[in-house]
Design an enzyme around this catalytic site. Sequence first.
Site, short mmCIF file in Angstrom:
data_model
loop_
_atom_site.label_atom_id
_atom_site.label_comp_id
_atom_site.label_asym_id
_atom_site.label_seq_id
_atom_site.Cartn_x
_atom_site.Cartn_y
_atom_site.Cartn_z
N PRO A 437 33.18 2.70 -0.68
CA PRO A 437 32.59 3.80 -1.44
C PRO A 437 31.59 4.54 -0.56
O PRO A 437 30.62 3.96 -0.08
CB PRO A 437 31.90 3.08 -2.61
CG PRO A 437 31.71 1.68 -2.16
CD PRO A 437 32.78 1.37 -1.17
N GLN A 514 32.53 2.50 -8.37
CA GLN A 514 31.29 1.74 -8.24
C GLN A 514 30.25 2.40 -9.13
O GLN A 514 29.94 3.59 -8.96
CB GLN A 514 30.84 1.74 -6.77
CG GLN A 514 29.62 0.90 -6.49
CD GLN A 514 29.14 1.08 -5.04
OE1 GLN A 514 28.59 2.12 -4.70
NE2 GLN A 514 29.37 0.08 -4.21
N TYR A 596 18.59 0.20 -4.73
CA TYR A 596 18.74 0.94 -5.97
C TYR A 596 18.20 0.09 -7.13
O TYR A 596 17.71 -1.02 -6.93
CB TYR A 596 20.20 1.37 -6.17
CG TYR A 596 20.67 2.33 -5.09
CD1 TYR A 596 19.98 3.51 -4.82
CD2 TYR A 596 21.79 2.05 -4.32
CE1 TYR A 596 20.39 4.38 -3.83
CE2 TYR A 596 22.22 2.92 -3.32
CZ TYR A 596 21.51 4.08 -3.07
OH TYR A 596 21.91 4.94 -2.08
N ARG A 644 28.34 -5.50 -5.60
CA ARG A 644 27.81 -5.29 -4.24
C ARG A 644 26.36 -5.75 -4.21
O ARG A 644 25.55 -5.36 -5.06
CB ARG A 644 27.91 -3.83 -3.82
CG ARG A 644 27.19 -3.56 -2.48
CD ARG A 644 27.55 -2.24 -1.86
NE ARG A 644 28.83 -2.30 -1.17
CZ ARG A 644 29.15 -1.58 -0.08
NH1 ARG A 644 28.27 -0.77 0.46
NH2 ARG A 644 30.33 -1.68 0.47
#
Length: 781
Positions: A437, A514, A596, A644
């Site tokens: 991605p 994702q 994130y 992930r």
Amino acid sequence: MNVLCIGGGPAGLYCALLLKKADPARRVVVVERNRPQDTFGWGVVFSDQALDRLLAADAPSAREVIDSFNHWQDIDVFFKGARVRSGGHGFAGIGRKRLLDILQRRCAALGVELVYETEVTDEQALAARHGAGLVIAADGLNSRVRARYADTFAPQAEAQAAVQAESRRCRFVWLGTTKRFDAFTFDFRETAHGWFQAHIYQFDAGTSTFIVEAPETVWRAAGLETMTQQESIAFCERLFADRLDGHRLMSNAAHLRGSAMWSRFPRIACERWVRWETGSTSVPVVLVGDAAHSAHFSIGSGTRLALEDAIALARHIATHGDLRTALDGYEAERSVEVLRLQSAARNSMEWFENVARYAALDAPQFAYAMLARSQRLSHENLRLRDRDYVADYERWFAHRAFGQAGLAPPDDCAIPPMFTPFRVRALVLKNRIVVSPMAQYSAVDGTVGDWHLLHLGARAVGGAALVMAEMTCVSADARITPGCPGLYAPQHTVAWRRVVDAVHAASDAKIGIQLGHAGAKGSTRAMWDGIDQPLEEGNWPLVSASPQQYLEGVSQMAREAGAADMDRIEADFVRATQAADEAGFDWLELHCAHGYLLSSFISPLTNRRTDAHGGSLENRCRFPLRVFTAMRAAWPAHKPMSVRISAHDWVTGGITPDDAVRIGKLFKAAGADLIDCSSGQVSKAEQPVFGRMYQAPFADRVRNEAGIATIAVGAISEADHANGIIAAGRADLCAVGRPHLANPAWTLAEAARIGYRAQPWPKQYLAGKAQLERHLAQAGT
């Protein structure tokens, strides 16, 4: 310039003979604390390439060494009652005493002065006595010269004990036997206490080196800590009785009592190799061999490195009239080469320290993993060495892969591992390559358009099995940039459905999405307008696990997410999950990496909460697991989900690979099918160690310790990389990013480059396939 060498091992002797040979008028003195034939090793191993270098440096000694060698091409691996043999490795063994004898006689013939049984306490005074203008410190692992000038040579920071080095996890003992072996042999034995292994090679007509090794915890559990030397040897004889065939094990270190015969390998690395004295009568000191560095015996390069140090030092001294220039050139050249080999040696050493990690592998894959452990021996290199071995292994691997996928293997199933199928739940991927991605920053108000259709469609027909759409945001305030795609409005689902349908119609690739939330890294500009820089206008509020600025003094301040925020964010992820299914995606990945929002909960660098979501790793994972569990319940049971993670923050106090294994276990228990093992981007204080396939070890650890399938990422740029990772069981899939930006048909091109012609191409592109294969054949690629 006269020279004083301290240390009469291979490094000191070879330096002495090369320097004397280069200038017969030069006085060269070697001073050794032990007697001429005192040595505590058994055999020394050289590769064919190393022998070529010795011949070029000094043919007379090299020919005598080569004439004394026991040569072999094969490596045998014994594991779980099976033997796996591979050939073409090109090694040779010689007794350490025999090597010393050859070098000593060559030195004497050239006029080198050899002084034994003499302790050097003041090398400057001794240099003055002999009129030396250079001191070469070749006094081994326990170098007293290095220790005396530790402030200059700066052995690595994690130094321990007298050797000022990082001592490792395993205990080993260096033994010998009269049993002859026709291959370099590795023998792995499981006991009630854990795994032991033997490294065995023949070095003369009637003697073999027999190194026994085990992790410290296993060694202690077996009672070896309290055994006498004789009891330890008897233990090893019983353990490897069938390999010894009635032969005994011998020690040549009778002076060591009990557990002292078992060593822990010291990893030595010095920042500087040369010391320049300031006094008018002082001379420089330069390190060579084990005094400067060490390389684990499992790659057999310690003596080779020492001799190559000597070759380089002699060459620089002969080439440069100025000694400072010569020594600076020597240090610059050798420190780079040694660091490269030490990196491979460390990989090898760590593999042997963690044999239990790979105990679940079948014997063929275990043996392959052992051969490829250092990452220097690639899949195609193995094929060059022994084509039949690799073809047989590829058949074994492919037969198993097709069976696991519920498919019948083709008639000729010698298929490169990256082109074998992989099944996850009800989904079967045609091969092991994933298009990573990769953010495109090209959506409008969260809606994807023609760019995404072209971008993902081109890569879907380019041969990869799974094409992953970039991180797609679950709400408007979850975006990284205004150009990030979303799945939080009906028009987003419609737009994504157009892309998904195009991929499915034009290819047999699967497509995944994702889902993520930017957290404190949101409300920023597109990469090409200033990566991680906040928007000049139109910013939106940010939340994180704890208050933070991603770029201190630059980024917006994110506030701490409260209970209401977490409820809303969970609901956003569930709604986006349902929309992803409605859009027709085959695969779903939850983004818990790179700093994130969900990553900010996991990492202690960004989570400073004192409630139930802070503190221990389990607490820090609580909210990401809650979100994942809710998504898994909303996502169809027959479709896969991956997660992930950042497996390493690359910052002291952050997430480590040990933590990554625990994180993998937590998500596995929650229903994850794979862990996508990335790293970093959590803190700007990070200090990653880059290199080819540099993140593959994280996927390896999570896969083989947490017991969950993994995706390897990071600097995987060739089929050779992917084949090695998959074949060795280090990961189940390889995600390839930047190479796919440069070439949407990377997978097809790599198949052609390695000569795998059975790889299907789109019928519209078959003419290009034929031409590419023809051009590559003509170029000999």
